[in-house]
Design a protein around this motif. Structure first.
Motif, PDB file in Angstrom:
ATOM      1  N   UNK A   1      57.848  37.210  86.311  1.00  0.00           N
ATOM      2  CA  UNK A   1      57.401  38.177  87.299  1.00  0.00           C
ATOM      3  C   UNK A   1      57.564  39.624  86.891  1.00  0.00           C
ATOM      4  N   UNK A   2      58.016  39.874  85.669  1.00  0.00           N
ATOM      5  CA  UNK A   2      58.204  41.240  85.174  1.00  0.00           C
ATOM      6  C   UNK A   2      57.098  41.555  84.169  1.00  0.00           C
ATOM      7  N   UNK A   3      56.395  42.662  84.377  1.00  0.00           N
ATOM      8  CA  UNK A   3      55.331  43.078  83.467  1.00  0.00           C
ATOM      9  C   UNK A   3      55.911  43.888  82.314  1.00  0.00           C
ATOM     10  N   UNK A   4      55.605  43.446  81.099  1.00  0.00           N
ATOM     11  CA  UNK A   4      56.052  44.141  79.895  1.00  0.00           C
ATOM     12  C   UNK A   4      54.840  44.646  79.121  1.00  0.00           C
ATOM     13  N   UNK A   5      54.959  45.801  78.463  1.00  0.00           N
ATOM     14  CA  UNK A   5      53.863  46.235  77.594  1.00  0.00           C
ATOM     15  C   UNK A   5      53.694  45.268  76.431  1.00  0.00           C
ATOM     16  N   UNK A   6      52.431  44.951  76.108  1.00  0.00           N
ATOM     17  CA  UNK A   6      52.147  44.034  75.007  1.00  0.00           C
ATOM     18  C   UNK A   6      51.262  44.729  73.981  1.00  0.00           C
ATOM     19  N   UNK A   7      51.703  44.670  72.742  1.00  0.00           N
ATOM     20  CA  UNK A   7      50.930  45.224  71.633  1.00  0.00           C
ATOM     21  C   UNK A   7      50.451  44.059  70.779  1.00  0.00           C
ATOM     22  N   UNK A   8      49.145  43.949  70.605  1.00  0.00           N
ATOM     23  CA  UNK A   8      48.574  42.870  69.799  1.00  0.00           C
ATOM     24  C   UNK A   8      48.290  43.380  68.397  1.00  0.00           C
ATOM     25  N   UNK A   9      48.847  42.688  67.404  1.00  0.00           N
ATOM     26  CA  UNK A   9      48.667  43.073  66.003  1.00  0.00           C
ATOM     27  C   UNK A   9      47.833  42.001  65.302  1.00  0.00           C
ATOM     28  N   UNK A  10      46.580  42.316  64.952  1.00  0.00           N
ATOM     29  CA  UNK A  10      45.778  41.357  64.175  1.00  0.00           C
ATOM     30  C   UNK A  10      46.223  41.388  62.714  1.00  0.00           C
ATOM     31  N   UNK A  11      46.418  40.222  62.139  1.00  0.00           N
ATOM     32  CA  UNK A  11      46.993  40.140  60.801  1.00  0.00           C
ATOM     33  C   UNK A  11      45.924  39.986  59.726  1.00  0.00           C
TER      34      UNK A  11
END
Length: 316
Positions: free
Chosen positions: A270-280
């Protein structure tokens, strides 16, 4: 990355009074006065309170499921009432799913008090601690053991004081990235299986499995003992989870954020966290990128958003 599914969450249905007595009985100086045969009762609410107005007969909105603490004020008030009236008032309080009663300061417990609690099947404990000290010692333990908890497949590291949770498919390189970060002076918390618990409304704490300790699996090598190899300063028992770093294989058809203005969100417990997507892609330096992600988060805490500031410069 999808939010953690609800069926992966353990809401910790409770801890028995017997277990509480076993783990914290000495610290809390608890002695069982009545109800030894009712110690299987469960404490499911981390809040602890005193009955307050409930003893005066007003029980509207009385909190249910809490351990009720009777200190000097409560016991002195009951002493002003006749035993019959005091017993009826206590009975009204005991109707609210109370797991146990605790009398502090080693105060004398009247016969009607013990009898009424026994009739309701509610154990009575006594401690020589003052009420404030009892609250201070029991609440952190209950909040810890009853915190909502889930498990996440990933790796957790402390990078510049920021908890980065690396997630992605098996074999994508989460463990290797964290190992490289440790070699650069950052700290290892957990690998493969991360236990995440929520404290309060918006704080998530991550830790590893007790049996795994500070070991991590590196394909082609096997298990690496991070604490023995890099020293205890390279490890942490737990860390607040602050940013999710999602590692995924490059997809030519996918559109990736290039401005930093459309950062994703990962929801855990229930807690929103920032997400960073790293394409490899081959040759990408994940370690330095991870450090930049952590430093960007530190800037965000200071109220600075480099992406937004750059956009403002362009629009001027």
């Amino acid at each position: 990355m999808n939010p953690i599914p609800p069926d992966a969450v353990s809401l910790n249905t409770g801890i028995s009074l017997a277990r509480l007595l076993e783990v914290k009985g000495e610290v809390l100086a608890l002695e069982v006065m009545t109800g030894e045969d009712s110690l299987e009762r469960t404490v499911a609410n981390p809040d602890v309170s005193s009955p307050g107005l409930g003893l005066a007969g007003y029980t509207d909105g009385f909190p249910r499921g809490r351990i009720q603490v009777f200190g000097q004020t409560e016991m002195s008030y009951l002493a002003t009432l006749s035993p019959e009236v005091a017993s009826r008032r206590l009975e009204q309080v005991l109707q609210h799913d109370i797991p146990a009663l605790v009398v502090t300061r080693g105060l004398q417990i009247p016969a009607y008090f013990s009898e009424r609690a026994a009739a309701s099947g509610i154990p009575v404990f006594r401690t020589h601690l003052i009420t404030g000290d009892f609250y201070r010692l029991i609440k952190p333990y209950l909040e810890d053991v009853l915190a909502p908890t889930t498990t996440v497949h990933g790796s957790l590291a402390d990078v510049y004081g920021v908890g980065l949770l690396f997630m992605g498919e098996s074999g994508i390189g989460k463990s290797e990235t964290v190992l490289d970060l440790v070699e650069r002076g950052h700290r290892f918390v957990a690998d493969d299986l991360v236990f995440v618990s929520r404290r309060g409304n918006d704080v998530l704490l991550g830790r590893g499995h007790e049996l795994q300790g500070f070991h991590m699996e590196i394909r082609g090598i096997g298990f690496v003992d991070v604490a023995s190899m890099f020293g205890t300063k390279a490890t942490r028992q737990q860390k607040r989870v602050e940013v999710v770093v999602s590692l995924e294989a490059w997809d030519d058809a996918a559109e990736y954020d290039r401005t930093g203005l459309n950062r994703g969100v990962e929801t855990i417990l229930g807690v929103d966290l920032p997400r960073v997507t790293i394409p490899l892609v081959p040759g990408k330096n994940l370690t330095v990128i991870s450090e930049v992600i952590a430093m960007n988060q530190l800037l965000a805490y200071a109220g600075l958003d480099p992406s937004a500031r750059f956009q403002e410069r362009i629009l001027q």
